[in-house]
Design a protein around this motif. Structure first.
Motif, PDB file in Angstrom:
ATOM      1  N   VAL A   1       0.850  -1.184   0.000  1.00 32.63           N
ATOM      2  CA  VAL A   1       0.000   0.000   0.000  1.00 32.63           C
ATOM      3  C   VAL A   1       0.893   1.243   0.000  1.00 32.63           C
ATOM      4  CG1 VAL A   1      -1.808   1.272   1.221  1.00 32.63           C
ATOM      5  CG2 VAL A   1      -1.768  -1.236   1.311  1.00 32.63           C
ATOM      6  N   ASP A   2       0.664   2.133  -0.952  1.00 32.40           N
ATOM      7  CA  ASP A   2       1.455   3.359  -1.016  1.00 32.40           C
ATOM      8  C   ASP A   2       0.920   4.426  -0.061  1.00 32.40           C
ATOM      9  OD1 ASP A   2       3.212   2.455  -3.084  1.00 32.40           O
ATOM     10  OD2 ASP A   2       1.616   2.818  -4.544  1.00 32.40           O
ATOM     11  N   VAL A   3      -0.394   4.617  -0.083  1.00 33.90           N
ATOM     12  CA  VAL A   3      -1.022   5.649   0.748  1.00 33.90           C
ATOM     13  C   VAL A   3      -2.279   5.081   1.400  1.00 33.90           C
ATOM     14  CG1 VAL A   3      -2.109   7.937   0.809  1.00 33.90           C
ATOM     15  CG2 VAL A   3      -0.165   7.516  -0.722  1.00 33.90           C
ATOM     16  N   VAL A   4      -2.399   5.287   2.709  1.00 33.19           N
ATOM     17  CA  VAL A   4      -3.620   4.929   3.422  1.00 33.19           C
ATOM     18  C   VAL A   4      -4.398   6.205   3.699  1.00 33.19           C
ATOM     19  CG1 VAL A   4      -4.625   3.893   5.488  1.00 33.19           C
ATOM     20  CG2 VAL A   4      -2.518   2.950   4.528  1.00 33.19           C
ATOM     21  N   LEU A   5      -5.635   6.239   3.215  1.00 34.43           N
ATOM     22  CA  LEU A   5      -6.541   7.341   3.515  1.00 34.43           C
ATOM     23  C   LEU A   5      -7.321   6.914   4.756  1.00 34.43           C
ATOM     24  CD1 LEU A   5      -7.272  10.093   2.278  1.00 34.43           C
ATOM     25  CD2 LEU A   5      -9.093   8.954   1.014  1.00 34.43           C
ATOM     26  N   MET A   6      -6.982   7.493   5.900  1.00 31.90           N
ATOM     27  CA  MET A   6      -7.386   6.942   7.198  1.00 31.90           C
ATOM     28  C   MET A   6      -8.314   7.875   7.978  1.00 31.90           C
ATOM     29  SD  MET A   6      -6.265   4.321   9.431  1.00 31.90           S
ATOM     30  CE  MET A   6      -4.487   4.100   9.303  1.00 31.90           C
ATOM     31  N   ASP A   7      -9.484   7.346   8.350  1.00 33.36           N
ATOM     32  CA  ASP A   7     -10.367   8.070   9.265  1.00 33.36           C
ATOM     33  C   ASP A   7      -9.699   8.124  10.636  1.00 33.36           C
ATOM     34  OD1 ASP A   7     -12.607   9.326  10.304  1.00 33.36           O
ATOM     35  OD2 ASP A   7     -13.714   7.470  10.605  1.00 33.36           O
ATOM     36  N   VAL A   8     -10.007   9.138  11.421  1.00 32.41           N
ATOM     37  CA  VAL A   8      -9.414   9.270  12.749  1.00 32.41           C
ATOM     38  C   VAL A   8     -10.208   8.506  13.795  1.00 32.41           C
ATOM     39  CG1 VAL A   8      -8.898  10.884  14.617  1.00 32.41           C
ATOM     40  CG2 VAL A   8      -8.277  11.469  12.279  1.00 32.41           C
ATOM     41  N   GLN A   9     -11.508   8.727  13.858  1.00 33.40           N
ATOM     42  CA  GLN A   9     -12.335   8.115  14.893  1.00 33.40           C
ATOM     43  C   GLN A   9     -12.980   6.835  14.372  1.00 33.40           C
ATOM     44  OE1 GLN A   9     -14.681  11.781  15.900  1.00 33.40           O
ATOM     45  NE2 GLN A   9     -13.997  11.293  17.971  1.00 33.40           N
ATOM     46  N   MET A  10     -12.512   5.701  14.884  1.00 35.25           N
ATOM     47  CA  MET A  10     -13.031   4.395  14.477  1.00 35.25           C
ATOM     48  C   MET A  10     -13.033   3.445  15.671  1.00 35.25           C
ATOM     49  SD  MET A  10     -11.155   3.762  10.799  1.00 35.25           S
ATOM     50  CE  MET A  10      -9.511   3.988  11.496  1.00 35.25           C
ATOM     51  N   PRO A  11     -13.881   2.430  15.632  1.00 39.85           N
ATOM     52  CA  PRO A  11     -13.874   1.423  16.700  1.00 39.85           C
ATOM     53  C   PRO A  11     -12.662   0.509  16.592  1.00 39.85           C
ATOM     54  CG  PRO A  11     -15.403   0.783  14.973  1.00 39.85           C
ATOM     55  CD  PRO A  11     -14.927   2.168  14.623  1.00 39.85           C
ATOM     56  N   GLU A  12     -12.453  -0.303  17.611  1.00 34.85           N
ATOM     57  CA  GLU A  12     -11.354  -1.293  17.650  1.00 34.85           C
ATOM     58  C   GLU A  12      -9.992  -0.624  17.835  1.00 34.85           C
ATOM     59  OE1 GLU A  12     -12.104  -4.408  17.870  1.00 34.85           O
ATOM     60  OE2 GLU A  12     -14.208  -4.215  17.301  1.00 34.85           O
ATOM     61  N   LEU A  13      -9.610   0.209  16.879  1.00 29.16           N
ATOM     62  CA  LEU A  13      -8.333   0.929  16.952  1.00 29.16           C
ATOM     63  C   LEU A  13      -8.492   2.201  16.139  1.00 29.16           C
ATOM     64  CD1 LEU A  13      -5.334   0.613  18.000  1.00 29.16           C
ATOM     65  CD2 LEU A  13      -4.790  -0.140  15.674  1.00 29.16           C
ATOM     66  N   ASP A  14      -8.271   3.364  16.770  1.00 30.30           N
ATOM     67  CA  ASP A  14      -8.501   4.614  16.047  1.00 30.30           C
ATOM     68  C   ASP A  14      -7.392   4.873  15.025  1.00 30.30           C
ATOM     69  OD1 ASP A  14      -6.314   6.259  17.168  1.00 30.30           O
ATOM     70  OD2 ASP A  14      -7.452   6.232  19.024  1.00 30.30           O
ATOM     71  N   GLY A  15      -7.638   5.863  14.173  1.00 31.91           N
ATOM     72  CA  GLY A  15      -6.728   6.120  13.068  1.00 31.91           C
ATOM     73  C   GLY A  15      -5.350   6.588  13.487  1.00 31.91           C
ATOM     74  N   ILE A  16      -5.266   7.327  14.582  1.00 30.62           N
ATOM     75  CA  ILE A  16      -3.964   7.830  15.026  1.00 30.62           C
ATOM     76  C   ILE A  16      -3.097   6.690  15.548  1.00 30.62           C
ATOM     77  CG2 ILE A  16      -2.815   9.284  16.740  1.00 30.62           C
ATOM     78  CD1 ILE A  16      -5.139  11.275  16.377  1.00 30.62           C
ATOM     79  N   LYS A  17      -3.672   5.809  16.368  1.00 32.03           N
ATOM     80  CA  LYS A  17      -2.906   4.666  16.869  1.00 32.03           C
ATOM     81  C   LYS A  17      -2.531   3.718  15.729  1.00 32.03           C
ATOM     82  CE  LYS A  17      -4.945   4.786  21.505  1.00 32.03           C
ATOM     83  NZ  LYS A  17      -5.854   4.097  22.462  1.00 32.03           N
TER      84      LYS A  17
ATOM     85  N   THR B   1      -5.215  15.247  -4.994  1.00 38.68           N
ATOM     86  CA  THR B   1      -3.955  15.989  -5.059  1.00 38.68           C
ATOM     87  C   THR B   1      -3.110  15.719  -3.821  1.00 38.68           C
ATOM     88  OG1 THR B   1      -4.938  17.751  -6.402  1.00 38.68           O
ATOM     89  CG2 THR B   1      -2.934  18.293  -5.189  1.00 38.68           C
ATOM     90  N   ALA B   2      -3.786  15.666  -2.661  1.00 36.14           N
ATOM     91  CA  ALA B   2      -3.071  15.385  -1.411  1.00 36.14           C
ATOM     92  C   ALA B   2      -2.449  14.002  -1.436  1.00 36.14           C
ATOM     93  CB  ALA B   2      -4.030  15.521  -0.233  1.00 36.14           C
ATOM     94  N   ILE B   3      -3.156  13.033  -1.987  1.00 38.00           N
ATOM     95  CA  ILE B   3      -2.620  11.672  -2.100  1.00 38.00           C
ATOM     96  C   ILE B   3      -1.327  11.689  -2.926  1.00 38.00           C
ATOM     97  CG2 ILE B   3      -3.006   9.410  -3.174  1.00 38.00           C
ATOM     98  CD1 ILE B   3      -5.972   9.694  -2.348  1.00 38.00           C
ATOM     99  N   ARG B   4      -1.359  12.390  -4.025  1.00 37.78           N
ATOM    100  CA  ARG B   4      -0.163  12.470  -4.882  1.00 37.78           C
ATOM    101  C   ARG B   4       0.983  13.185  -4.150  1.00 37.78           C
ATOM    102  NH1 ARG B   4      -4.419  14.096  -8.611  1.00 37.78           N
ATOM    103  NH2 ARG B   4      -4.961  12.319  -9.963  1.00 37.78           N
ATOM    104  N   THR B   5       0.623  14.208  -3.397  1.00 34.80           N
ATOM    105  CA  THR B   5       1.649  14.970  -2.676  1.00 34.80           C
ATOM    106  C   THR B   5       2.344  14.128  -1.622  1.00 34.80           C
ATOM    107  OG1 THR B   5       0.482  17.071  -3.012  1.00 34.80           O
ATOM    108  CG2 THR B   5       2.067  16.978  -1.196  1.00 34.80           C
ATOM    109  N   VAL B   6       1.565  13.434  -0.790  1.00 37.16           N
ATOM    110  CA  VAL B   6       2.188  12.641   0.278  1.00 37.16           C
ATOM    111  C   VAL B   6       2.919  11.436  -0.288  1.00 37.16           C
ATOM    112  CG1 VAL B   6       0.488  13.413   1.976  1.00 37.16           C
ATOM    113  CG2 VAL B   6       0.114  11.253   0.786  1.00 37.16           C
ATOM    114  N   HIS B   7       2.423  10.900  -1.390  1.00 39.14           N
ATOM    115  CA  HIS B   7       3.127   9.777  -2.032  1.00 39.14           C
ATOM    116  C   HIS B   7       4.499  10.226  -2.520  1.00 39.14           C
ATOM    117  CE1 HIS B   7       4.020   7.072  -5.568  1.00 39.14           C
ATOM    118  NE2 HIS B   7       3.880   6.205  -4.581  1.00 39.14           N
ATOM    119  N   GLY B   8       4.594  11.499  -2.905  1.00 36.38           N
ATOM    120  CA  GLY B   8       5.873  12.042  -3.365  1.00 36.38           C
ATOM    121  C   GLY B   8       6.775  12.517  -2.242  1.00 36.38           C
ATOM    122  N   GLY B   9       6.317  12.314  -0.994  1.00 40.14           N
ATOM    123  CA  GLY B   9       7.144  12.687   0.149  1.00 40.14           C
ATOM    124  C   GLY B   9       6.786  14.013   0.778  1.00 40.14           C
TER     125      GLY B   9
END
Length: 222
Positions: free
Chosen positions: A56-72, A121-129
């Motif tokens: 996986v190159d980029v994970v588009l991650m929600d922050v608030q989720m059950p089981e394990l939140d996005g930040i952890k 655009t953000a996905i492309r930006t973070v994929h490029g570092g």
């Protein structure tokens, strides 16, 4: 251009506990040139497993989720030392989420109200570092971390940190894994773990994530 010479698409995983959000983002972003939605997940645990199992190159991650939140989940994914980038999405413009995401090493923080084209655009930006932040959070980060308006000021000297501990702290604040820190400092990974444990004790925290968060609170995270 010969098809064989075209760059590989950015492999994206979408993680959100809301099925409508997953389906909508998958449908819209999947139509973007150079982006391929390879999988979706409903919580942080599934996200961590997914990154371990697939490239996986980029994970588009929600922050608030059950089981394990996005930040952890972000912290666990990046601690593994792979090349996956994480772009956090949230409904709430909350500094707690922003600080946690920065400390965990996320490459970006966007509100879910962000237009799909800008997310692409953000996905492309973070994929490029690169790094991306929504306009509101960006202005606050500049205020607090660039202009020096931090919650409090301190120094590594006040914590009685050794030179090695200061170096480990600096690299932790750059979201480096233990393995990466060991390579950069030319020491054993077990030595890095010892320094991390010492930092937790001296800073009065219980995790790597809290070390970095506390460092920024003290004004020594840069």
């Amino acid at each position: 251009m010969n098809p064989s010479t075209q760059p590989s698409p950015i492999r994206v995983a979408i993680v959100d506990d809301d099925a409508i959000v997953r389906e909508t983002l998958s449908a819209i972003l999947g139509q973007e040139d150079g982006i391929e939605i390879i999988a979706t997940a409903t919580n942080g645990i599934e996200a961590v497993d997914l990154v371990h199992e697939r490239m996986v190159d980029v994970v588009l991650m929600d922050v608030q989720m059950p089981e394990l939140d996005g930040i952890k989940a972000t912290s666990r994914i990046l601690a593994a030392g792979g090349k996956t980038r994480v772009l956090l999405l949230t409904t709430f413009d909350d500094d707690t989420f922003l600080d946690g995401g920065i400390a965990a090493g996320a490459s970006g923080f966007l509100l879910k109200s962000t237009p799909a084209a800008e997310i692409a655009t953000a996905i492309r930006t973070v994929h490029g570092g690169g790094k991306v932040l929504s306009p509101g959070p960006t202005s606050r980060v500049l205020d607090r971390y660039v202009r020096g308006q931090r919650p409090s000021t301190s120094s590594t000297a006040e914590l009685d940190l050794s030179g090695r501990e200061r170096e480990v702290l600096r690299l932790l604040c750059q979201a480096r894994s233990n393995r990466q820190i060991a390579r950069q400092m030319n020491v054993a990974e077990t030595t890095v773990k010892t320094h991390v444990s010492s930092l937790m004790r001296k800073m009065g925290v219980g995790s790597r994530l809290e070390i970095v968060t506390e460092a920024y609170k003290r004004g020594i995270g840069g």
